[in-house]
Write a protein that holds these residues in place. Structure first.
Motif, short mmCIF file in Angstrom:
data_model
loop_
_atom_site.label_atom_id
_atom_site.label_comp_id
_atom_site.label_asym_id
_atom_site.label_seq_id
_atom_site.Cartn_x
_atom_site.Cartn_y
_atom_site.Cartn_z
N ASP A 61 1.04 -0.98 0.00
CA ASP A 61 0.05 0.09 -0.03
C ASP A 61 1.00 1.33 0.03
OD1 ASP A 61 -1.84 1.90 0.33
OD2 ASP A 61 -2.51 1.14 2.47
N ASN A 62 1.07 1.90 -1.06
CA ASN A 62 1.81 2.86 -1.48
C ASN A 62 1.30 4.31 -0.28
OD1 ASN A 62 3.78 2.15 -3.21
ND2 ASN A 62 2.19 2.21 -4.69
N ASN A 63 0.01 4.18 0.06
CA ASN A 63 -0.35 5.29 0.65
C ASN A 63 -0.69 4.97 2.24
OD1 ASN A 63 -1.27 8.12 1.21
ND2 ASN A 63 -3.36 7.68 0.68
N TRP A 64 0.24 4.12 2.73
CA TRP A 64 -0.03 3.53 4.23
C TRP A 64 -0.05 4.74 5.22
CZ3 TRP A 64 4.00 4.15 7.62
CH2 TRP A 64 5.01 4.81 6.94
N ASP A 65 0.47 5.60 4.73
CA ASP A 65 0.78 6.46 5.91
C ASP A 65 -0.15 7.86 5.67
OD1 ASP A 65 1.91 7.47 3.94
OD2 ASP A 65 3.88 8.27 4.77
N LYS A 66 -1.11 7.72 4.47
CA LYS A 66 -1.90 8.80 4.10
C LYS A 66 -1.03 9.84 3.56
CE LYS A 66 -4.99 5.80 4.87
NZ LYS A 66 -5.36 4.98 4.14
N ARG A 67 0.02 9.96 3.17
CA ARG A 67 0.93 10.99 2.74
C ARG A 67 1.38 10.76 1.32
NH1 ARG A 67 3.52 13.86 7.65
NH2 ARG A 67 2.20 13.13 9.37
N ASP A 68 0.96 9.93 0.73
CA ASP A 68 1.21 9.92 -0.78
C ASP A 68 0.99 11.19 -1.48
OD1 ASP A 68 0.43 8.99 -3.71
OD2 ASP A 68 2.01 7.73 -3.23
N PRO A 69 1.94 11.68 -2.14
CA PRO A 69 1.66 13.11 -3.01
C PRO A 69 0.28 13.12 -3.62
CG PRO A 69 3.87 12.19 -3.22
CD PRO A 69 3.18 11.11 -2.79
N SER A 70 -0.02 12.32 -4.44
CA SER A 70 -1.46 12.33 -4.94
C SER A 70 -2.39 12.40 -3.91
CB SER A 70 -1.40 11.00 -5.88
OG SER A 70 -1.65 9.87 -5.28
N SER A 71 -2.53 11.78 -2.98
CA SER A 71 -3.32 12.08 -1.97
C SER A 71 -3.40 13.32 -1.21
CB SER A 71 -3.32 10.84 -0.80
OG SER A 71 -2.19 10.95 0.19
N VAL A 73 -3.56 16.27 -2.65
CA VAL A 73 -3.94 17.22 -3.57
C VAL A 73 -5.46 17.32 -3.58
CG1 VAL A 73 -3.98 18.08 -6.08
CG2 VAL A 73 -1.93 16.96 -4.81
N ASN A 74 -6.05 18.55 -3.52
CA ASN A 74 -7.54 18.62 -3.74
C ASN A 74 -8.01 17.86 -4.83
OD1 ASN A 74 -10.02 19.98 -5.17
ND2 ASN A 74 -9.85 20.77 -3.01
N GLY A 75 -8.97 16.84 -4.64
CA GLY A 75 -9.60 16.18 -5.63
C GLY A 75 -9.90 16.80 -7.14
N LYS A 76 -10.62 17.91 -7.03
CA LYS A 76 -11.16 18.59 -8.26
C LYS A 76 -9.67 19.06 -8.99
CE LYS A 76 -15.48 19.86 -6.69
NZ LYS A 76 -16.54 21.05 -6.43
N ASP A 83 -2.68 13.00 -12.60
CA ASP A 83 -1.86 12.70 -11.43
C ASP A 83 -0.41 13.14 -11.58
OD1 ASP A 83 -4.00 11.61 -10.10
OD2 ASP A 83 -3.60 9.45 -10.30
N ASN A 84 0.00 13.18 -12.67
CA ASN A 84 1.34 13.38 -13.04
C ASN A 84 1.65 14.91 -13.41
OD1 ASN A 84 2.29 10.57 -12.43
ND2 ASN A 84 1.55 10.09 -14.66
N GLY A 85 0.54 15.27 -13.85
CA GLY A 85 1.00 16.87 -14.44
C GLY A 85 0.82 18.12 -13.35
N SER A 86 0.00 17.72 -12.17
CA SER A 86 -0.49 18.91 -11.33
C SER A 86 0.86 19.32 -10.49
CB SER A 86 -1.27 18.30 -10.26
OG SER A 86 -1.31 19.01 -9.14
N PRO A 87 1.14 20.49 -10.60
CA PRO A 87 2.24 21.10 -9.91
C PRO A 87 2.21 20.82 -8.46
CG PRO A 87 0.75 22.79 -10.64
CD PRO A 87 0.43 21.49 -11.33
N VAL A 89 0.96 18.19 -6.98
CA VAL A 89 1.78 16.71 -6.66
C VAL A 89 3.22 16.88 -6.59
CG1 VAL A 89 2.07 14.43 -7.60
CG2 VAL A 89 -0.35 15.44 -7.93
N GLU A 90 3.88 17.58 -7.60
CA GLU A 90 5.41 17.76 -7.50
C GLU A 90 5.86 18.38 -6.17
OE1 GLU A 90 7.69 16.71 -9.55
OE2 GLU A 90 6.08 15.47 -10.39
N ASN A 91 4.77 19.32 -5.73
CA ASN A 91 5.29 20.18 -4.60
C ASN A 91 5.11 19.39 -3.23
OD1 ASN A 91 5.59 22.65 -5.98
ND2 ASN A 91 3.58 23.36 -5.80
N ASN A 92 4.23 18.40 -3.17
CA ASN A 92 4.06 17.62 -2.07
C ASN A 92 4.67 16.24 -2.13
OD1 ASN A 92 1.58 18.57 -0.26
ND2 ASN A 92 0.87 18.63 -2.49
N LYS A 93 5.71 16.07 -2.89
CA LYS A 93 6.45 14.91 -2.96
C LYS A 93 7.57 15.19 -1.89
CE LYS A 93 6.21 13.07 -7.69
NZ LYS A 93 6.95 12.71 -8.73
N PRO A 94 7.56 14.13 -0.88
CA PRO A 94 8.87 14.27 0.01
C PRO A 94 10.18 14.29 -0.62
CG PRO A 94 7.50 12.94 0.91
CD PRO A 94 7.07 13.10 -0.71
#
Length: 288
Positions: A61-71, A73-76, A83-87, A89-94
């Motif tokens: 489960d890649n989102n086991w800690d609920k901190r996966d970058p894609s999760s 980001v605001n859904g809308k 998923d890949n084009g949102s800035p 998502v990139e900003n939320n990558k550890p």
């Protein structure tokens, strides 16, 4: 093909099942197996010894800690950018790796009446000295030393801190000892379901607070020490590695031992050491 060559070939194919072949050869010396044994019969016996099913893998489960970058980001907004084009998502990558050292407290007085009297024994204080020295010689830049608020963990942490000058000490009630979840297989020292229900919620809350990937704002790798208890550490390890948490009691930890978890920016977790106490002399090792 000679009988000897056939047996050699079968052994090479069967791997771990070579015991059956060896048994057959031994029996042959006594006249039970006979010269008429063929390679086919041997292979059939070897095949029968193999397991018919293998354990299944449920995946990671890649989102086991609920901190996966894609999760994060605001859904809308994510739907609009992808998923890949949102800035966002990139900003939320550890970007950093977290190293977490889980230390079991040292030996303490089991006969104490309540937590305040369950202080470290003279041997326990020695064990904490060894643990502090070990952490110091690793040469790492520790960020914080968090400890359970129970007496034995607090004393252990304070002794360790002597070898790590400048590292902040933080006490936490969530890390107190308890029964995280009913173990499987069950044990004779049974506890009421209410105990697991209450302790488990607290220990799970501690896991969620301290065991997760780095915050996106963290730029450098971190090294954090948590001094707590065997049950808490074993539960943390099972949860972090996504093993069945009910198996926590199948592991044993020495007093003052070091368990080292590494959490990568991707969320992947590695167990670099479990209950390491090899830095202590053998006559200083205890589990109680």
């Amino acid at each position: 093909m000679s009988f000897r060559k056939a047996i050699s070939l079968a052994c090479g194919i069967a791997g771990g099942s070579v015991v059956l072949v060896c048994a057959a050869v031994t029996a042959d010396k006594h006249g039970y197996f006979g010269e008429r044994c063929r390679l086919r019969e041997t292979l059939v016996a070897l095949h029968a010894a193999q397991p018919t099913t293998w354990p299944t893998v449920n995946g990671w489960d890649n989102n086991w800690d609920k901190r996966d970058p894609s999760s994060m980001v605001n859904g809308k907004r994510k739907e609009c950018a992808g998923d890949n084009g949102s800035p966002d998502v990139e900003n939320n990558k550890p970007k950093a790796t977290r190293h977490i050292f889980l230390i079991r407290h040292s030996q303490y007085n089991l006969k104490g009446d309540g937590d305040k009297e369950r202080i470290l024994t003279p041997l326990g204080r020695e064990q904490a000295e060894y643990t502090g020295q070990r952490l110091a010689v690793l040469g790492l830049k520790y960020d914080v030393l968090i400890h359970s608020s129970m007496t034995r963990a607090t004393e252990t942490a304070h002794i360790i801190s002597k070898y790590l000058p400048g590292v902040e000490l933080v006490s936490c009630d969530l890390l107190r000892e308890g029964a995280p979840i009913e173990p499987v297989p069950p044990v004779t020292h049974w506890k009421p379901e209410a105990v697991y229900h209450e302790d488990g919620a607290r220990i799970e809350a501690a896991f969620r607070r301290y065991i997760h990937r780095a915050d996106p704002k963290q730029k450098e790798d971190s090294y954090e020490i948590i001094v707590c208890h065997a049950n808490v550490i074993r539960y943390f390890v099972c949860r972090a590695l996504q093993f069945p948490p009910e198996g926590w009691l199948r592991m044993g930890l020495n007093n003052g031992s070091i368990t080292w978890l590494t959490i990568r920016p991707s969320g992947r977790v590695a167990l670099r050491a479990l209950g390491d106490s090899g830095f202590m002399p053998p006559d200083k090792l205890t589990r109680t």
